[in-house]
Design a protein around this motif. Structure first.
Motif, PDB file in Angstrom:
ATOM      1  N   ARG A   1      61.893   4.896  12.029  1.00  0.00           N
ATOM      2  CA  ARG A   1      63.031   4.280  12.721  1.00  0.00           C
ATOM      3  C   ARG A   1      63.518   5.163  13.848  1.00  0.00           C
ATOM      4  O   ARG A   1      63.948   4.681  14.892  1.00  0.00           O
ATOM      5  N   SER A   2      63.490   6.475  13.637  1.00  0.00           N
ATOM      6  CA  SER A   2      63.971   7.389  14.676  1.00  0.00           C
ATOM      7  C   SER A   2      63.092   7.335  15.912  1.00  0.00           C
ATOM      8  O   SER A   2      63.537   7.638  17.022  1.00  0.00           O
ATOM      9  N   GLN A   3      61.823   6.924  15.732  1.00  0.00           N
ATOM     10  CA  GLN A   3      60.920   6.827  16.870  1.00  0.00           C
ATOM     11  C   GLN A   3      61.123   5.527  17.644  1.00  0.00           C
ATOM     12  O   GLN A   3      60.613   5.381  18.757  1.00  0.00           O
ATOM     13  N   ASP A   4      61.850   4.574  17.044  1.00  0.00           N
ATOM     14  CA  ASP A   4      62.114   3.275  17.666  1.00  0.00           C
ATOM     15  C   ASP A   4      60.821   2.648  18.186  1.00  0.00           C
ATOM     16  O   ASP A   4      60.714   2.257  19.335  1.00  0.00           O
ATOM     17  N   TRP A   5      59.814   2.563  17.295  1.00  0.00           N
ATOM     18  CA  TRP A   5      58.503   2.076  17.709  1.00  0.00           C
ATOM     19  C   TRP A   5      58.406   0.553  17.702  1.00  0.00           C
ATOM     20  O   TRP A   5      57.381  -0.004  18.049  1.00  0.00           O
ATOM     21  N   VAL A   6      59.472  -0.153  17.302  1.00  0.00           N
ATOM     22  CA  VAL A   6      59.467  -1.613  17.350  1.00  0.00           C
ATOM     23  C   VAL A   6      60.097  -2.079  18.660  1.00  0.00           C
ATOM     24  O   VAL A   6      61.238  -1.727  18.952  1.00  0.00           O
ATOM     25  N   PRO A   7      59.375  -2.840  19.475  1.00  0.00           N
ATOM     26  CA  PRO A   7      59.929  -3.324  20.745  1.00  0.00           C
ATOM     27  C   PRO A   7      61.219  -4.111  20.541  1.00  0.00           C
ATOM     28  O   PRO A   7      61.388  -4.799  19.538  1.00  0.00           O
ATOM     29  N   ARG A   8      62.123  -4.005  21.516  1.00  0.00           N
ATOM     30  CA  ARG A   8      63.407  -4.703  21.412  1.00  0.00           C
ATOM     31  C   ARG A   8      63.218  -6.206  21.281  1.00  0.00           C
ATOM     32  O   ARG A   8      63.966  -6.884  20.558  1.00  0.00           O
ATOM     33  N   SER A   9      62.218  -6.758  21.982  1.00  0.00           N
ATOM     34  CA  SER A   9      61.984  -8.199  21.927  1.00  0.00           C
ATOM     35  C   SER A   9      61.595  -8.639  20.514  1.00  0.00           C
ATOM     36  O   SER A   9      61.982  -9.722  20.058  1.00  0.00           O
ATOM     37  N   VAL A  10      60.837  -7.775  19.817  1.00  0.00           N
ATOM     38  CA  VAL A  10      60.430  -8.111  18.450  1.00  0.00           C
ATOM     39  C   VAL A  10      61.632  -8.073  17.518  1.00  0.00           C
ATOM     40  O   VAL A  10      61.803  -8.941  16.652  1.00  0.00           O
ATOM     41  N   ARG A  11      62.505  -7.083  17.694  1.00  0.00           N
ATOM     42  CA  ARG A  11      63.717  -7.024  16.876  1.00  0.00           C
ATOM     43  C   ARG A  11      64.580  -8.271  17.110  1.00  0.00           C
ATOM     44  O   ARG A  11      65.175  -8.802  16.176  1.00  0.00           O
ATOM     45  N   SER A  12      64.639  -8.720  18.355  1.00  0.00           N
ATOM     46  CA  SER A  12      65.421  -9.902  18.685  1.00  0.00           C
ATOM     47  C   SER A  12      64.849 -11.134  17.991  1.00  0.00           C
ATOM     48  O   SER A  12      65.594 -11.956  17.443  1.00  0.00           O
ATOM     49  N   ARG A  13      63.515 -11.247  17.977  1.00  0.00           N
ATOM     50  CA  ARG A  13      62.887 -12.389  17.324  1.00  0.00           C
ATOM     51  C   ARG A  13      63.119 -12.341  15.808  1.00  0.00           C
ATOM     52  O   ARG A  13      63.283 -13.372  15.164  1.00  0.00           O
ATOM     53  N   ALA A  14      63.138 -11.138  15.249  1.00  0.00           N
ATOM     54  CA  ALA A  14      63.407 -11.009  13.818  1.00  0.00           C
ATOM     55  C   ALA A  14      64.800 -11.525  13.490  1.00  0.00           C
ATOM     56  O   ALA A  14      65.005 -12.204  12.483  1.00  0.00           O
ATOM     57  N   ARG A  15      65.772 -11.207  14.356  1.00  0.00           N
ATOM     58  CA  ARG A  15      67.135 -11.715  14.134  1.00  0.00           C
ATOM     59  C   ARG A  15      67.180 -13.232  14.261  1.00  0.00           C
ATOM     60  O   ARG A  15      67.922 -13.900  13.524  1.00  0.00           O
ATOM     61  N   ASP A  16      66.388 -13.791  15.197  1.00  0.00           N
ATOM     62  CA  ASP A  16      66.328 -15.251  15.351  1.00  0.00           C
ATOM     63  C   ASP A  16      65.825 -15.903  14.063  1.00  0.00           C
ATOM     64  O   ASP A  16      66.364 -16.929  13.623  1.00  0.00           O
ATOM     65  N   VAL A  17      64.792 -15.311  13.467  1.00  0.00           N
ATOM     66  CA  VAL A  17      64.238 -15.864  12.223  1.00  0.00           C
ATOM     67  C   VAL A  17      65.269 -15.777  11.103  1.00  0.00           C
ATOM     68  O   VAL A  17      65.465 -16.735  10.345  1.00  0.00           O
ATOM     69  N   GLU A  18      65.945 -14.646  10.988  1.00  0.00           N
ATOM     70  CA  GLU A  18      66.938 -14.469   9.930  1.00  0.00           C
ATOM     71  C   GLU A  18      68.082 -15.468  10.068  1.00  0.00           C
ATOM     72  O   GLU A  18      68.538 -16.045   9.073  1.00  0.00           O
ATOM     73  N   ARG A  19      68.555 -15.663  11.306  1.00  0.00           N
ATOM     74  CA  ARG A  19      69.642 -16.631  11.514  1.00  0.00           C
ATOM     75  C   ARG A  19      69.191 -18.046  11.170  1.00  0.00           C
ATOM     76  O   ARG A  19      69.945 -18.831  10.575  1.00  0.00           O
ATOM     77  N   ALA A  20      67.937 -18.404  11.558  1.00  0.00           N
ATOM     78  CA  ALA A  20      67.417 -19.736  11.244  1.00  0.00           C
ATOM     79  C   ALA A  20      67.296 -19.919   9.731  1.00  0.00           C
ATOM     80  O   ALA A  20      67.605 -20.992   9.193  1.00  0.00           O
ATOM     81  N   LEU A  21      66.866 -18.882   9.034  1.00  0.00           N
ATOM     82  CA  LEU A  21      66.763 -18.952   7.579  1.00  0.00           C
ATOM     83  C   LEU A  21      68.130 -19.133   6.938  1.00  0.00           C
ATOM     84  O   LEU A  21      68.290 -19.905   5.981  1.00  0.00           O
ATOM     85  N   GLU A  22      69.136 -18.423   7.452  1.00  0.00           N
ATOM     86  CA  GLU A  22      70.493 -18.548   6.907  1.00  0.00           C
ATOM     87  C   GLU A  22      71.011 -19.968   7.087  1.00  0.00           C
ATOM     88  O   GLU A  22      71.607 -20.544   6.173  1.00  0.00           O
ATOM     89  N   ARG A  23      70.770 -20.566   8.267  1.00  0.00           N
ATOM     90  CA  ARG A  23      71.235 -21.937   8.516  1.00  0.00           C
ATOM     91  C   ARG A  23      70.551 -22.917   7.568  1.00  0.00           C
ATOM     92  O   ARG A  23      71.201 -23.797   6.981  1.00  0.00           O
ATOM     93  N   LEU A  24      69.233 -22.768   7.404  1.00  0.00           N
ATOM     94  CA  LEU A  24      68.492 -23.693   6.552  1.00  0.00           C
ATOM     95  C   LEU A  24      68.848 -23.509   5.075  1.00  0.00           C
ATOM     96  O   LEU A  24      68.946 -24.494   4.338  1.00  0.00           O
ATOM     97  N   ASN A  25      69.033 -22.258   4.650  1.00  0.00           N
ATOM     98  CA  ASN A  25      69.436 -22.020   3.265  1.00  0.00           C
ATOM     99  C   ASN A  25      70.754 -22.713   2.948  1.00  0.00           C
ATOM    100  O   ASN A  25      70.925 -23.324   1.884  1.00  0.00           O
ATOM    101  N   ALA A  26      71.705 -22.609   3.888  1.00  0.00           N
ATOM    102  CA  ALA A  26      73.012 -23.221   3.685  1.00  0.00           C
ATOM    103  C   ALA A  26      72.920 -24.750   3.707  1.00  0.00           C
ATOM    104  O   ALA A  26      73.577 -25.436   2.920  1.00  0.00           O
ATOM    105  N   ARG A  27      72.075 -25.271   4.577  1.00  0.00           N
ATOM    106  CA  ARG A  27      71.983 -26.717   4.731  1.00  0.00           C
ATOM    107  C   ARG A  27      71.180 -27.366   3.594  1.00  0.00           C
ATOM    108  O   ARG A  27      71.557 -28.410   3.066  1.00  0.00           O
ATOM    109  N   LEU A  28      70.052 -26.740   3.217  1.00  0.00           N
ATOM    110  CA  LEU A  28      69.154 -27.345   2.243  1.00  0.00           C
ATOM    111  C   LEU A  28      69.450 -26.917   0.807  1.00  0.00           C
ATOM    112  O   LEU A  28      69.000 -27.575  -0.133  1.00  0.00           O
ATOM    113  N   GLN A  29      70.184 -25.803   0.660  1.00  0.00           N
ATOM    114  CA  GLN A  29      70.468 -25.242  -0.664  1.00  0.00           C
ATOM    115  C   GLN A  29      69.184 -24.900  -1.427  1.00  0.00           C
ATOM    116  O   GLN A  29      69.117 -25.014  -2.649  1.00  0.00           O
ATOM    117  N   ARG A  30      68.174 -24.470  -0.688  1.00  0.00           N
ATOM    118  CA  ARG A  30      66.908 -24.016  -1.269  1.00  0.00           C
ATOM    119  C   ARG A  30      66.156 -23.229  -0.197  1.00  0.00           C
ATOM    120  O   ARG A  30      66.573 -23.183   0.964  1.00  0.00           O
TER     121      ARG A  30
END
Length: 276
Positions: free
Chosen positions: A116-145
């Motif tokens: 982590r200290s080397q910050d070897w993950v590109p910023r764009s990839v971290r941003s996409r990871a957050r997009d996936v997490e937010r989409a999962l949170e929305r679907l979990n809340a909506r579908l309850q599964r």
């Protein structure tokens, strides 16, 4: 000549010799720990480091699976050695936790901290990871599964193939120990630190630890069957991704994708539980 049903004296002798040898090694390590605990002598600590060094190589190999080619496993081993030294210096045998279990957590943590200290993950990839997490949170809340990959792809307005490619990219962000997930919004408590302590005196702390373990178990139980299998085999049975691939009958690359998906879904569920 010995019959097929009668063990040969030579074979019995070898096995007895091997048992004595293993017992001698174990007795020697116990004595070494005792001497180190009494003197805290650095030469004794270094002898313990040499004995447990294979743990570092094992953990580094597991963490290194799926990392970019430019990440040298030898560098991971070097970071892990510092974690092993720290584990030896801080280990408290009276807590009843097996040293190997405790050390592997410390080794993995030291390796991940260095990555982590080397910050070897590109910023764009971290941003996409957050997009996936937010989409999962929305679907979990909506579908309850737990949503399917197809539902997640639709939510993100991308094709299923693009989602699979995204999983491959997000392997870079999912290199974490399962115990990292239990610390979501809890100050980074490690899974090893939540194990029962027979000498614990604080019942409130014990209840908090039990609640953390319960939440992690509930989150895993909500995963799809294949995701549960990957998590169980990787984190609890200590299989490599290649070995899991042979169990499931898929390629190692596909197991990497499944592992990434499982980690993202676990993180999303634990965040949802913490906020609920």
């Amino acid at each position: 000549m010995a019959s097929a049903e009668t063990p040969s004296p030579g074979g019995e002798g070898r096995r007895a010799s091997e048992r004595r040898s293993a017992d001698d090694v174990e007795a020697g390590i116990v004595a070494l720990w005792r001497s180190y605990g009494e003197s805290r002598d650095h030469s004794l600590r270094d002898r313990l480091v040499l004995h447990y060094a294979p743990l570092v190589k094992y953990v580094a190999g597991r963490v290194g699976t799926g990392l970019p080619a430019h990440v040298d496993v030898a560098d991971l081993v070097q970071s892990g050695i510092f974690g092993l030294v720290d584990a030896i210096e801080k280990f408290e045998p009276e807590r009843g936790l097996k040293f190997e279990t405790y050390a592997m957590q410390r080794i993995r943590g030291a390796i991940l901290d260095d990555l982590r200290s080397q910050d070897w993950v590109p910023r764009s990839v971290r941003s996409r990871a957050r997009d996936v997490e937010r989409a999962l949170e929305r679907l979990n809340a909506r579908l309850q599964r737990t949503p399917t990959d197809a539902e997640l792809a639709t939510e993100m307005k991308i094709s299923l193939g693009e989602l699979r490619e995204l999983y491959a990219q997000l392997q870079l962000t999912s290199v974490m120990a399962l115990d990292d997930l239990i610390g979501v919004n809890r100050g980074g408590t490690s899974l090893a630190e939540t194990l029962p302590d027979d000498h614990a005196e604080d019942p409130i702390a014990t209840l908090v630890d039990q609640d953390s373990r319960r939440q992690l178990a509930e989150a895993i139980a909500q995963l799809s069957e294949r995701d549960r299998v990957v998590v169980t085999l990787y984190y609890f049975e200590n299989l490599t991704l290649a070995e899991i691939g042979r169990v499931l009958g898929v390629t190692e690359s596909r197991v990497c994708q499944l592992h990434t998906r499982a980690v993202l879904r676990l993180r999303s569920k634990l965040v949802e539980q913490a906020e609920g």
